[in-house]
Design a protein around this motif. Structure first.
Motif, short mmCIF file in Angstrom:
data_model
loop_
_atom_site.label_atom_id
_atom_site.label_comp_id
_atom_site.label_asym_id
_atom_site.label_seq_id
_atom_site.Cartn_x
_atom_site.Cartn_y
_atom_site.Cartn_z
N ASP A 95 0.85 -1.21 0.00
CA ASP A 95 0.00 0.00 0.00
C ASP A 95 0.87 1.25 0.00
OD1 ASP A 95 -0.70 0.03 3.62
OD2 ASP A 95 1.16 -0.12 2.45
N GLY A 96 2.17 1.07 -0.16
CA GLY A 96 3.07 2.22 -0.21
C GLY A 96 3.59 2.64 1.14
N PRO A 137 2.74 11.94 -1.14
CA PRO A 137 3.30 11.25 0.04
C PRO A 137 2.26 10.85 1.08
CG PRO A 137 4.58 13.21 -0.47
CD PRO A 137 3.37 13.24 -1.36
N LEU A 138 1.16 11.60 1.17
CA LEU A 138 0.16 11.21 2.16
C LEU A 138 -0.48 9.87 1.78
CD1 LEU A 138 -1.92 14.25 3.50
CD2 LEU A 138 -0.72 12.49 4.81
N ARG A 139 -0.62 9.62 0.47
CA ARG A 139 -1.22 8.34 0.04
C ARG A 139 -0.15 7.30 -0.21
NH1 ARG A 139 -4.36 9.61 -4.84
NH2 ARG A 139 -4.69 7.37 -4.98
N LEU A 140 1.07 7.78 -0.52
CA LEU A 140 2.21 6.86 -0.77
C LEU A 140 3.36 7.26 0.16
CD1 LEU A 140 2.10 6.88 -4.69
CD2 LEU A 140 1.36 5.01 -3.18
N PRO A 141 3.27 6.83 1.42
CA PRO A 141 4.26 7.31 2.43
C PRO A 141 5.71 7.10 2.06
CG PRO A 141 2.38 6.28 3.52
CD PRO A 141 2.19 6.04 2.05
N ALA A 142 6.04 6.09 1.28
CA ALA A 142 7.44 5.89 0.89
C ALA A 142 7.98 7.12 0.15
CB ALA A 142 7.59 4.65 0.02
#
Ligand code: 6PG
Length: 250
Positions: free
Chosen positions: A142-143, A211-216
């Protein structure tokens, strides 16, 4: 920068060699090596390789300090503990004193664990700000990375280096370092293995920045960022993911 390795074993060996190289470089330069370890399954083989010859004999263990990027809020002897996995994989096989190993404390609450761990981090690096020579991270489908999950308030934490989190998608409460800490690092290496990670790796590296949806994507260290992937995980990447950022047009 993405490095592709033939398979999971080759990826693990490359990651273990990176650990050795960075440890020797840091100890040569400043007499110490501070590393932030990842949890999850991907790094297990890398850790096992560090716990056996020839690589075990190449690490200046006397000057190494181990920390963790995140932990599930369980006792250290719980099979789900990230510290417990590393202890079984290599720590009990290498010459490290207890004072060189800094697991996330299992406090009465996740918040207490996070507070105690942040205190430990700040104490260790004082009077300087905490800054790791090497950070190993994994990538969830989920990232997420460490325990920074999509939509987590920890992603926008501007003061604390460590937070307690309760991700809706996870059965356990967790403790995680924040991007504030990760992005001070000299070198961050993501380890990504298997075809199950191919889609998310492409989204993180080649998709829109969110970044909020894909923290990496929140991990943008002051130092270097490298992605170590095996062929299966890198299968969907386009040529532009292999261009060195220095070569990319500004
Ligand atoms: C954890 C890790 C987590 C992990 C990813 C990938 O505590 O589980 O810190 O961020 O790195 O979930 O996990 P795998 O390596 O098991 O695919």
């Amino acid at each position: 920068m993405v490095q592709v390795h033939y398979d999971a074993e080759a990826l693990s060996l490359a990651a273990a060699r990176l650990f050795v190289d960075e440890a020797r470089r840091a100890v040569e330069k400043r007499g110490a090596f501070d590393v932030l370890l990842s949890g999850g399954e991907t790094p297990r083989r890398c850790y096992e390789l560090l716990g056996q010859e020839p690589l075990r004999g190449e690490v200046p263990w006397h000057a190494v300090h181990l920390f963790w990027g995140d932990e599930r809020w369980v006792p250290h002897n719980d099979p789900r503990s990230n510290f417990g996995m590393a202890r079984r994989a290599f720590i009990e096989r290498v010459p490290l004193a207890g004072c060189q190993v800094h697991p996330v404390p299992f406090g009465k609450t996740p918040q207490e664990s996070a507070h105690l761990y942040e205190e430990r981090l700040r104490e260790h690096f004082a009077p300087a700000q905490p800054r790791f020579d090497l950070v190993l991270l994994g990538l969830g489908e989920d990232g997420h990375t460490a325990s920074l999950f999509p939509g987590s308030p920890a992603l926008e934490e501007a003061e604390h280096l460590v937070c307690a989190v309760a991700p809706a998608s996870q059965p356990l409460q967790r403790v995680t370092v924040t991007p504030l800490l990760l992005n001070r690092s000299a070198l961050v290496a993501f380890l990504v293995s298997g075809s199950g990670k191919a889609a998310i790796l492409r989204r993180v590296l080649e998709g829109e920045r969110d970044p909020l949806r894909l923290p990496a994507q929140a991990v943008r260290p002051a130092g270097k960022l490298v992605w170590l992937a095996d062929r299966d995980a890198a299968a969907l990447l386009s040529e532009r993911s292999f261009r060195d950022p220095a070569d990319s047009p500004r």
